[in-house]
Design a protein around this motif. Structure first.
Motif, short mmCIF file in Angstrom:
data_model
loop_
_atom_site.label_atom_id
_atom_site.label_comp_id
_atom_site.label_asym_id
_atom_site.label_seq_id
_atom_site.Cartn_x
_atom_site.Cartn_y
_atom_site.Cartn_z
N GLY A 31 1.63 14.02 -1.69
CA GLY A 31 0.26 14.48 -1.88
C GLY A 31 -0.64 13.50 -2.59
N ALA A 32 -0.06 12.43 -3.15
CA ALA A 32 -0.87 11.45 -3.86
C ALA A 32 -1.52 10.48 -2.87
N TYR A 60 0.88 -1.17 0.00
CA TYR A 60 0.00 0.00 0.00
C TYR A 60 0.91 1.22 0.00
N HIS A 61 1.08 1.83 -1.17
CA HIS A 61 2.22 2.69 -1.45
C HIS A 61 1.79 4.11 -1.79
N ALA A 108 8.40 10.81 -0.35
CA ALA A 108 7.82 9.87 -1.32
C ALA A 108 8.90 9.48 -2.35
N PRO A 109 8.81 8.26 -2.87
CA PRO A 109 7.79 7.24 -2.62
C PRO A 109 8.07 6.45 -1.33
N PHE A 110 6.99 6.00 -0.67
CA PHE A 110 7.14 5.17 0.51
C PHE A 110 5.88 4.34 0.71
N GLY A 145 0.75 14.28 4.49
CA GLY A 145 2.02 14.95 4.71
C GLY A 145 2.08 15.78 5.96
N ASP A 146 1.14 15.56 6.90
CA ASP A 146 1.07 16.39 8.10
C ASP A 146 1.77 15.80 9.31
#
Length: 319
Positions: free
Chosen positions: A10-11, A4-5, A55-57, A47-48
C-alpha cells in the motif's frame, strides 16, 4: 544501487538506495540498460494486479541489459552477454537478479530500449492472435486501445498475419500512430460509434481488447457469427459482464490471454513465439514504437504517462 522500490503493502514507490542483489540458485544478475513499463506496473502500485509481489519489491516487469554475475548452478548466458528478461519485478533499478531460464539473447541489431519494449507487448499480441484466436488471412480484426503498448503491436502483427485491421483509439494523434502501424480503418473512441462503424465495414471476426468496459460491449455487438473475442486487460477499470445466451446465439468465443501466466503452464508457447518475433525484428518486419524514454530519477513521471494516457506504444526507463 538505485531502485524504484515499494517498501510495504500500500505504500507509494520511492526511488532510493538499495543493496546490490546477489543472484541465487537459478538466477543471473543484470546490469540493467532499460526497463519497459506496462499497465500492470500501475496496478502493482495499488496491489490490484493478479501477480503483485509481496512487499518489499522493486517495480519493473521487463528489462534488457548485460549479464553481470551468475548464481549457483547457472552455466549461462555468459557474463557480458546482452539479454532481455521478463522477471515480473525488479526492473526499475540499476541492477537486478532474474531467472536465468527466462533470459533471451539479443541480436546485435537490437538496442536495450527496443529489447525492453519488446517481450510483453509483442509476445502478448502474437500469442493471442496466432495461438489463442488463430487469426486467419482475410479476417477482420478489431483492436481496441490500438495506440497503447499491446494494442499497437496487435495492429502490426494482425496486418503481418494478413488480416484487415480496424484500430480504435482516442484522438487523432493516437489514430495516426495506429494508421502508421498498418491499420486499414480507424475509429475515434471519443466521438464515433464503435459498433456502428464496425457493422458498416461488415462486422469483425476477432476482437483484441485490452480496455474492457463500454468498448468491449460495443465490440461484442459488432462481432460476426463464430467470432472470437480476446480479453487482454481492463484499462478502463471496468470488467465486462457477458451474457452466456448471447454467446450461444452467435456461436461466439470469449478467450482470456495472460502472457505471463503461460510462462508457468505452457512455456514452450511463449519461447516459440519469441523466437518468431525475434526473427521478424531482425528481418525488419516489426519495430517497437517507444514514445518516451526517461531516466530512472523520472520513474514516477514515466508511470504518470501511462496513468494519464499521454503515451503511445511503450514508455521505457533507462537506469
Amino acid at each position: 544501487m538505485r531502485a524504484y522500490h515499494v517498501q510495504s503493502a500500500g505504500a507509494d514507490p520511492v526511488l532510493g538506495d538499495r543493496p546490490v542483489p546477489q543472484p541465487g540458485a537459478g538466477e543471473l544478475r543484470l546490469r540493467i540498460g532499460a526497463c519497459g513499463l506496462n499497465f500492470a506496473d500501475l496496478l502493482m502500485t495499488t496491489g490490484d494486479y493478479q501477480d503483485t509481489p509481496e512487499a518489499p519489491f522493486t517495480l519493473g516487469m521487463e528489462v534488457a541489459g548485460t549479464v553481470d554475475a551468475l548464481g549457483p548452478g547457472v552455466d549461462g548466458p555468459a557474463i557480458g552477454t546482452r539479454v532481455a528478461v521478463f522477471g515480473g519485478q525488479g526492473g526499475l533499478a540499476e541492477m537486478g537478479c532474474f531467472p536465468a531460464q527466462r533470459a533471451v539473447r539479443l541480436p546485435d541489431s537490437m538496442s536495450d530500449v527496443d529489447a525492453a519494449a519488446f517481450q510483453i507487448a509483442y509476445g502478448t499480441s502474437h500469442v493471442a492472435l496466432s495461438h489463442t484466436a488463430r487469426l486467419q488471412p482475410g479476417e477482420t480484426l478489431l483492436v481496441l486501445g490500438a495506440a497503447g503498448g499491446v494494442g499497437l503491436t496487435a495492429v502490426e502483427i494482425g496486418k503481418l498475419m494478413g488480416a484487415r485491421v480496424i484500430a480504435c483509439a482516442r484522438g487523432s494523434d493516437k489514430l495516426a500512430v495506429a494508421k502508421q502501424a498498418g491499420a486499414d480503418h480507424v475509429i475515434d473512441a471519443r466521438t464515433e460509434d464503435i459498433r456502428g462503424v464496425c457493422k458498416s465495414l461488415g462486422g469483425v471476426d476477432v476482437v483484441y481488447d485490452p480496455v474492457g468496459g463500454e468498448q468491449f460491449d460495443a465490440a461484442f455487438r459488432a462481432t460476426n457469427p463464430e467470432g472470437r473475442l480476446l480479453t487482454i486487460g481492463f484499462a478502463s477499470g471496468t470488467v465486462p459482464q457477458i451474457k452466456a445466451n448471447h454467446l450461444l446465439v452467435k456461436n461466439l468465443s470469449v478467450m482470456g490471454l495472460y502472457w505471463g501466466g503461460l510462462l508457468k503452464v505452457r512455456p514452450s508457447v511463449v519461447t516459440d513465439s519469441l523466437a518468431t518475433l525475434m526473427d521478424w525484428y531482425v528481418a525488419g518486419k516489426i519495430k517497437p514504437h517507444v514514445s518516451h524514454v526517461l531516466p530512472l530519477d523520472q520513474a514516477a513521471d514515466a508511470l504518470d504517462l501511462l496513468r494519464n494516457r499521454k503515451s503511445t506504444g511503450k514508455v521505457v526507463v533507462t537506469p
